[in-house]
Design an enzyme around this catalytic site. Structure first.
Site, PDB file in Angstrom:
ATOM      1  N   THR A 185      -3.070  -4.857  -0.893  1.00 57.23           N
ATOM      2  CA  THR A 185      -3.939  -5.017   0.278  1.00 57.23           C
ATOM      3  C   THR A 185      -4.742  -6.311   0.140  1.00 57.23           C
ATOM      4  O   THR A 185      -5.414  -6.514  -0.872  1.00 57.23           O
ATOM      5  CB  THR A 185      -4.867  -3.792   0.393  1.00 57.23           C
TER       6      THR A 185
ATOM      7  N   GLN B 253       5.492  -1.432   3.518  1.00 57.28           N
ATOM      8  CA  GLN B 253       4.904  -0.151   3.140  1.00 57.28           C
ATOM      9  C   GLN B 253       4.197   0.470   4.346  1.00 57.28           C
ATOM     10  O   GLN B 253       3.254  -0.106   4.899  1.00 57.28           O
ATOM     11  CB  GLN B 253       3.927  -0.317   1.972  1.00 57.28           C
TER      12      GLN B 253
ATOM     13  N   HIS C 299       4.218   5.240   2.054  1.00 60.70           N
ATOM     14  CA  HIS C 299       3.055   5.258   1.149  1.00 60.70           C
ATOM     15  C   HIS C 299       2.523   6.687   1.078  1.00 60.70           C
ATOM     16  O   HIS C 299       1.882   7.163   2.010  1.00 60.70           O
ATOM     17  CB  HIS C 299       1.992   4.304   1.685  1.00 60.70           C
TER      18      HIS C 299
ATOM     19  N   ALA D 195       0.754   7.666  -1.746  1.00 61.90           N
ATOM     20  CA  ALA D 195      -0.020   7.509  -2.988  1.00 61.90           C
ATOM     21  C   ALA D 195      -1.488   7.218  -2.687  1.00 61.90           C
ATOM     22  O   ALA D 195      -1.910   7.133  -1.527  1.00 61.90           O
ATOM     23  CB  ALA D 195       0.574   6.373  -3.811  1.00 61.90           C
ATOM     24  N   ASN D 196      -2.251   7.146  -3.768  1.00 63.58           N
ATOM     25  CA  ASN D 196      -3.593   6.548  -3.783  1.00 63.58           C
ATOM     26  C   ASN D 196      -4.620   7.178  -2.842  1.00 63.58           C
ATOM     27  O   ASN D 196      -5.562   6.529  -2.399  1.00 63.58           O
ATOM     28  CB  ASN D 196      -3.505   5.036  -3.542  1.00 63.58           C
TER      29      ASN D 196
ATOM     30  N   TYR E  99      -4.349   8.450   0.277  1.00 60.33           N
ATOM     31  CA  TYR E  99      -4.260   8.315   1.739  1.00 60.33           C
ATOM     32  C   TYR E  99      -3.577   9.562   2.335  1.00 60.33           C
ATOM     33  O   TYR E  99      -3.336  10.540   1.632  1.00 60.33           O
ATOM     34  CB  TYR E  99      -3.586   6.982   2.093  1.00 60.33           C
TER      35      TYR E  99
ATOM     36  N   ARG F 130       6.421   5.984  -2.366  1.00 63.62           N
ATOM     37  CA  ARG F 130       5.485   5.719  -3.460  1.00 63.62           C
ATOM     38  C   ARG F 130       4.547   6.899  -3.669  1.00 63.62           C
ATOM     39  O   ARG F 130       3.951   7.399  -2.711  1.00 63.62           O
ATOM     40  CB  ARG F 130       4.659   4.465  -3.189  1.00 63.62           C
TER      41      ARG F 130
ATOM     42  N   ASN G 153     -10.186   7.248  -4.509  1.00 58.39           N
ATOM     43  CA  ASN G 153     -10.381   7.898  -3.209  1.00 58.39           C
ATOM     44  C   ASN G 153     -10.688   9.392  -3.347  1.00 58.39           C
ATOM     45  O   ASN G 153     -10.336  10.197  -2.477  1.00 58.39           O
ATOM     46  CB  ASN G 153      -9.194   7.665  -2.265  1.00 58.39           C
TER      47      ASN G 153
HETATM   48  C1  8OZ Z   1      -7.284  -1.228  -2.542  1.00 55.21           C
HETATM   49  C2  8OZ Z   1      -8.090  -1.474  -1.462  1.00 55.21           C
HETATM   50  C3  8OZ Z   1      -7.687  -1.060  -0.222  1.00 55.21           C
HETATM   51  C4  8OZ Z   1      -6.498  -0.394  -0.059  1.00 55.21           C
HETATM   52  C5  8OZ Z   1      -3.866   1.455  -2.031  1.00 55.21           C
HETATM   53  C6  8OZ Z   1      -3.702   0.461   0.115  1.00 55.21           C
HETATM   54  O1  8OZ Z   1      -4.516   1.690  -3.044  1.00 55.21           O
HETATM   55  C7  8OZ Z   1      -4.406   0.586  -0.978  1.00 55.21           C
HETATM   56  C8  8OZ Z   1      -5.690  -0.133  -1.150  1.00 55.21           C
HETATM   57  C9  8OZ Z   1      -6.104  -0.562  -2.378  1.00 55.21           C
HETATM   58  O2  8OZ Z   1      -2.766   1.957  -1.878  1.00 55.21           O
END
Ligand code: 8OZ
Length: 359
Positions: A26, A99, A175, A177-178, A180, A227, A235
Site C-alpha cells: 500500500t 490484489q 486479499h 489477509a491482514n 480486512y 493471500r 488490525n
Molecule cells: C499497511 C497500511 C495500509 C494497508 C495490508 C493493505 O496490510 C494492507 C495495508 C498495510 O494488507
C-alpha cells in the site's frame, strides 16, 4: 540442480522468469477518483524485473475503501489507468496481478460514500485509529452485514475481476489477509455471527470460498491466487485456533486448482506478537504452488525454495527501496535502505527515486 530464486516457474497460467515476487504494498499515491496516474506507472515499470508483481491492495467498490489515495478497480477510468501500468510492465517482460481488496471494518465514514458506516461480519469496533484525509480518527463500530447482503459483495469481486482482466492483468489475488473483510469473517475474534457465516470453521470460511468460486468462474482458476495471514494480529485480529482454521482453508482451496496460495508467515505492521503457528505443516495441506512472505532475505528465500516449502518468495520492503532487487540479489550487491516515513502517501520521493545499481 535444485531450484532457487532465479529459476523460472509457472504459477497457474502465469510464467515467471524468476521466483522473486514483489509483495503487495500500500503506497497511497493514486490520483483522484482512485485512478492510477503516471507516477504509479513509473513505479511499477521500474520493478518489472520481479518474477511477478502483486499490486498494492485495490478496493473493489466504493464501499471497499479504507485509506486515502488508494487506486480502485471498478470504474472505466481506473481500468484505463491500470492498463498503462500492465502495458508498461509487460513491455519490460514482467508479469503483474492485482490484489482485490475489501477492507470491511478497517475504514471510517469519512472515507465512504455518503458517510456510510463500515461493514463487518459482526458489530465489533477494532482497537486503533483509521488513517483519514483529516488525520487519524478512532475506528467506529461497524455495521454487521446481513447474510442477504453478501451476494452483492461477491458480485463486487466479480465486477472487479472483469475490470482487472480488461485492464490487462495476468491474474488477480484475493486479499484474505491482514484483518480486512474476508479475514474478519475467517477469524473468530472478529466473527461472532450465529448464521451460516459464523461459528464453525466451515461457516467462517464460507464467504472466502464463495468469493474464490465466483472469481475463479470469472477469470479461470489458473489466473487466481489467494493471500492469507493466519496469525497476523494487525488490525486487532485474533483466532482461538488458527492452525485448525487455516489448515481447513488451505484444504478447501485445493478444490479450485488455483495459480497459488500466498501466506504472510507471522505478524506484520507492528500489530503485536503473533501466536505460534506451524507454517511448514500448514503449507503441506495445500496441493498447489505456494508463495511465502515475511522478512525473507536471499539466503532464507533460496533455502525455502530448495526445501520445497515455497515455490516463490514475496519481498515487500526490499522492493520499495530496490527497484532492481532481482539484479542486486543476483550480484550480491548491497541493498538500498527503505525510508519508512515515505511508505504511505507523498510524492515521487521515497517512491520512484530509489537508485538502480550503476550500469
Ligand atoms: C499497511 C497500511 C495500509 C494497508 C495490508 C493493505 O496490510 C494492507 C495495508 C498495510 O494488507
Amino acid at each position: 540442480m535444485a531450484n532457487d530464486l532465479f529459476s523460472p516457474t509457472q504459477l497457474g497460467s502465469i510464467h515467471l522468469n524468476n521466483r522473486i515476487v514483489m509483495a503487495p504494498l500500500t503506497r497511497n499515491r493514486a490520483g483522484e477518483h482512485g485512478v492510477p496516474n503516471d507516477l504509479n506507472v513509473t513505479y511499477y515499470a521500474q520493478r518489472a524485473t520481479a518474477g511477478l508483481i502483486i499490486t498494492e491492495a485495490t478496493p473493489i467498490s466504493p464501499l471497499a475503501h479504507g485509506y486515502p489515495a488508494l487506486p480502485g478497480i471498478y470504474t472505466e477510468a481506473q481500468i484505463a489507468g491500470w492498463k498503462k501500468i500492465t502495458d508498461a510492465v509487460h513491455a519490460k517482460g514482467g508479469k503483474i496481478v492485482i490484489q482485490l481488496w475489501h477492507v470491511g471494518r478497517i475504514s471510517h465514514p469519512s472515507l465512504l460514500p455518503d458517510g456510510a458506516l463500515p461493514v463487518a461480519p459482526s458489530a465489533i469496533k477494532p482497537a486503533g485509529q483509521a488513517f483519514t484525509y483529516q488525520g487519524l480518527q478512532d475506528y467506529v463500530t461497524p455495521r454487521a452485514l446481513e447474510a442477504s447482503e453478501l451476494p452483492a459483495i461477491v458480485q463486487d469481486y466479480v465486477h472487479a475481476t472483469k475490470a482487472a482482466l480488461a485492464a490487462g492483468f495476468d491474474g488477480v489475488e484475493v486479499h484474505a489477509a491482514n484483518g480486512y473483510l474476508l479475514d474478519q469473517f475467517l477469524r473468530d475474534g472478529s466473527n461472532k455471527r450465529t448464521d451460516n457465516y459464523g461459528g464453525s470453521i466451515e461457516n467462517r470460511a464460507r464467504l472466502l470460498l464463495e468469493v474464490v468460486d465466483a472469481v475463479v468462474k470469472t477469470a479461470g482458476a489458473d489466473k487466481v491466487g489467494v493471500r492469507l495471514s493466519p496469525v497476523n494480529p494487525f488490525n486487532d485480529m485474533h483466532d482461538s485456533n488458527p492452525q485448525a482454521l487455516f489448515e481447513y482453508v488451505a484444504e478447501a482451496l485445493n478444490r479450485f486448482n488455483l495459480a497459488y496460495l500466498h501466506a504472510v508467515e507471522g505478524g506484520i505492521h507492528g500489530g503485536g506478537k503473533a501466536d505460534p503457528f506451524d507454517f511448514v505443516a500448514f503449507r503441506k495441506h495445500f496441493k498447489g504452488s505456494y508463495i511465502a512472505n515475511l522478512s525473507y532475505d536471499k539466503a532464507r528465500g533460496n533455502a525455502a525454495i530448495a526445501s520445497g516449502h515455497a515455490d516463490a518468495i514475496a519481498y515487500g520492503v526490499p522492493f520499495i527501496a530496490n527497484p532492481d532487487l532481482v539484479e542486486r540479489f543476483k550480484l550480491d550487491a548491497p541493498l538500498n535502505v527503505a525510508d519508512s516515513k515515505s511508505f504511505y502517501g507523498g510524492t515521487e520521493k521515497g517512491y520512484t527515486d530509489y537508485p538502480f545499481l550503476a550500469a
